[in-house]
Design a protein around this motif. Structure first.
Motif, mmCIF file in Angstrom:
data_model
loop_
_atom_site.group_PDB
_atom_site.id
_atom_site.type_symbol
_atom_site.label_atom_id
_atom_site.label_comp_id
_atom_site.label_asym_id
_atom_site.label_seq_id
_atom_site.Cartn_x
_atom_site.Cartn_y
_atom_site.Cartn_z
ATOM 1 N N ASP A 1 0.809 -1.167 0.110
ATOM 2 C CA ASP A 1 -0.142 0.005 -0.048
ATOM 3 C C ASP A 1 0.733 1.143 -0.124
ATOM 4 O O ASP A 1 0.365 2.278 -0.615
ATOM 5 C CB ASP A 1 -0.815 -0.029 1.066
ATOM 6 N N ASP B 1 -3.227 7.613 -0.605
ATOM 7 C CA ASP B 1 -4.023 6.197 0.334
ATOM 8 C C ASP B 1 -4.677 5.544 -0.597
ATOM 9 O O ASP B 1 -4.853 4.301 -0.571
ATOM 10 C CB ASP B 1 -4.426 6.648 1.603
ATOM 11 N N VAL C 1 -4.702 1.614 -1.449
ATOM 12 C CA VAL C 1 -5.690 0.453 -1.347
ATOM 13 C C VAL C 1 -6.311 -0.243 -2.608
ATOM 14 O O VAL C 1 -6.434 -1.260 -2.585
ATOM 15 C CB VAL C 1 -6.610 0.671 -0.368
ATOM 16 N N ASP D 1 -3.680 -2.801 -3.187
ATOM 17 C CA ASP D 1 -3.677 -3.808 -2.435
ATOM 18 C C ASP D 1 -4.600 -4.678 -2.927
ATOM 19 O O ASP D 1 -4.567 -5.883 -3.223
ATOM 20 C CB ASP D 1 -4.002 -3.101 -1.175
ATOM 21 N N HIS D 2 -5.875 -3.908 -3.351
ATOM 22 C CA HIS D 2 -7.040 -4.985 -3.643
ATOM 23 C C HIS D 2 -6.906 -5.560 -5.060
ATOM 24 O O HIS D 2 -7.122 -6.847 -5.188
ATOM 25 C CB HIS D 2 -8.274 -4.121 -3.524
ATOM 26 N N PRO E 1 -6.076 -7.680 1.045
ATOM 27 C CA PRO E 1 -6.355 -6.428 0.855
ATOM 28 C C PRO E 1 -7.249 -6.098 2.036
ATOM 29 O O PRO E 1 -8.159 -6.745 2.652
ATOM 30 C CB PRO E 1 -7.004 -6.476 -0.445
ATOM 31 N N ASN E 2 -6.865 -4.742 2.523
ATOM 32 C CA ASN E 2 -7.711 -4.149 3.403
ATOM 33 C C ASN E 2 -7.635 -2.666 3.317
ATOM 34 O O ASN E 2 -7.166 -1.981 2.244
ATOM 35 C CB ASN E 2 -7.243 -4.598 4.954
ATOM 36 N N TYR E 3 -8.303 -1.939 4.084
ATOM 37 C CA TYR E 3 -8.140 -0.424 4.345
ATOM 38 C C TYR E 3 -7.234 0.196 5.129
ATOM 39 O O TYR E 3 -7.640 1.252 5.824
ATOM 40 C CB TYR E 3 -9.639 0.132 4.319
ATOM 41 N N TYR F 1 -14.065 4.820 1.885
ATOM 42 C CA TYR F 1 -14.451 3.447 2.417
ATOM 43 C C TYR F 1 -15.862 3.410 2.224
ATOM 44 O O TYR F 1 -16.175 2.238 1.810
ATOM 45 C CB TYR F 1 -13.787 3.379 3.814
#
Ligand SMILES: [Zn+2]
Length: 367
Positions: free
Chosen positions: A160, A193, A197, A200-201, A210-212, A262
């Motif tokens: 990330d 950011d 993410v 990441d996803h 993956p997450n936030y 999010y």
């Protein structure tokens, strides 16, 4: 990035995206060099597959298919991995550069496949990454800088964070530039950011689900990340927009944007093991997300509408316009874009488009 509460880590992303000042020898390749995909072990992601350039007894960390993408030392020399000596613990520049190549390649592909963009700058030519453990950075310009975390000393090269650093290049390369002041600085950091993410996803690495969370690797900050997008206040950052944002440290001022993204992507109570996210002022009472890929398309569309001296209010108006452009005025995506802004206390703006557009009439019945 941020080292600890309230203190900013300088992001030495040089102004401009030209690479003219890079030492010419750095990218030199011979006619016999060729593209190859290798399995390598980075610092944070475990084993990954990365595209490199085979050259004699070495693998040069030059991406053969994503132009300009490479990992260099501060003197401009491309990092190379000896074929007979794979990087392991102790070879920090190698392992950090494996992380960087992996992240840069996943982000490039995410931008292409999800957002229709050709590399972070949008022109098909990436900037080189520099890994400098000293944190000083090179004297030449146009690079994306990576170094160690000030706390603990691990390379700040989680997937990330690689997406974040190259994400600055996306933001810089969209209309309006980066602006000045802490509100636009917060949007600059929050946008990065978001690209972190998204990367990441897209990568969906089995050992790095993956997450936030931003910067969530045990060797970076222990049991806490640098930032929580679904609830920035867990680390004392603001969840909601207020008149204090223009005087808030930039990584903290990203809080409302991260929170909005999010809510747009996942909603307030997504379930399925995903964290719930608070809604500022309790309005709206319920919010269902549209998925990270569609949220990313709306955010990218907003950045394409960026103008000088960007603000939260302008980002709201631009994202609504992008949602209408992508999904239509009567779409759920338009309504959810607005609802997610309301949920972070960025209210409807003058001149903002309406979601109450006409819906297409059904096809006539009958023969
Ligand atoms: Zn940053």
């Amino acid at each position: 990035m941020r080292s600890s509460k309230g203190s900013a880590v300088a992001v030495a992303l040089a102004a401009g995206i030209g690479v003219a000042a890079v030492p010419a020898q750095a990218d030199a390749r011979s006619a016999t060099d060729g593209p190859v995909t290798i399995t390598a072990t980075g610092h944070h992601n475990g084993q990954v597959r990365i595209d490199v350039t085979e050259s004699g007894e070495n693998y040069l960390l030059i991406d053969p298919t994503r132009p300009g993408t490479r990992c260099a030392t501060p003197n401009g020399r491309t990092v190379s991995i000896p074929k007979d000596r794979p990087p392991g613990p102790g070879s920090e520049t190698f392992t950090a550069c494996v992380d960087i190549m992996y992240g840069a390649q996943r982000q490039w592909d995410m931008l292409r496949d999800w957002l229709g963009r050709s590399g972070p700058p949008g022109n098909g030519r990436n900037a080189p990454a520099v890994y400098d453990p000293s944190g000083r950075g090179p004297i030449w310009g146009g690079y994306v800088m990576f170094g160690r975390m000030p706390t603990g000393g691990a390379p700040a090269t989680t997937l990330d964070l690689v997406g974040h650093q190259f994400g600055h290049l996306v933001y810089q390369s969209t209309p309006g530039g980066t602006g000045s002041g802490n509100e636009s600085g917060g949007l600059f950091e929050g946008a990065s950011d978001i690209f972190g993410v998204l990367t990441d996803h897209y990568a969906d690495h089995p050992q790095n689900r993956p997450n936030y969370l931003i910067g969530d690797s045990p060797s970076l900050m222990g049991d806490r990340p640098l930032r929580y997008m679904y609830n920035p206040s867990l680390l004392g950052d603001p969840n909601c927009y207020s008149s204090a944002i223009p005087s808030t440290e930039v990584h903290a001022a990203a809080g409302p944007l991260n929170h909005w993204f999010y809510l747009l992507a996942e909603g307030a109570n997504p379930g399925g093991g995903k964290p719930s996210s608070p809604v500022c002022g309790g309005d709206p009472a319920a919010l269902t997300g549209i998925g990270i890929r569609q949220a990313g398309r709306i955010f990218m569309g907003a950045l394409q509408r960026k103008t000088a001296q960007w603000s939260y209010a302008k980002t709201r108006v631009a994202s609504v316009a992008a949602a209408i452009d992508l999904f239509g005025p009567g779409s759920a995506e338009c309504a959810i874009t607005k609802a997610a802004w309301r949920a972070v206390s960025v209210q409807e703006q003058p001149g903002e488009a309406s979601c109450a557009g006409s819906t297409p009439s059904p096809a006539p019945a009958g023969p």
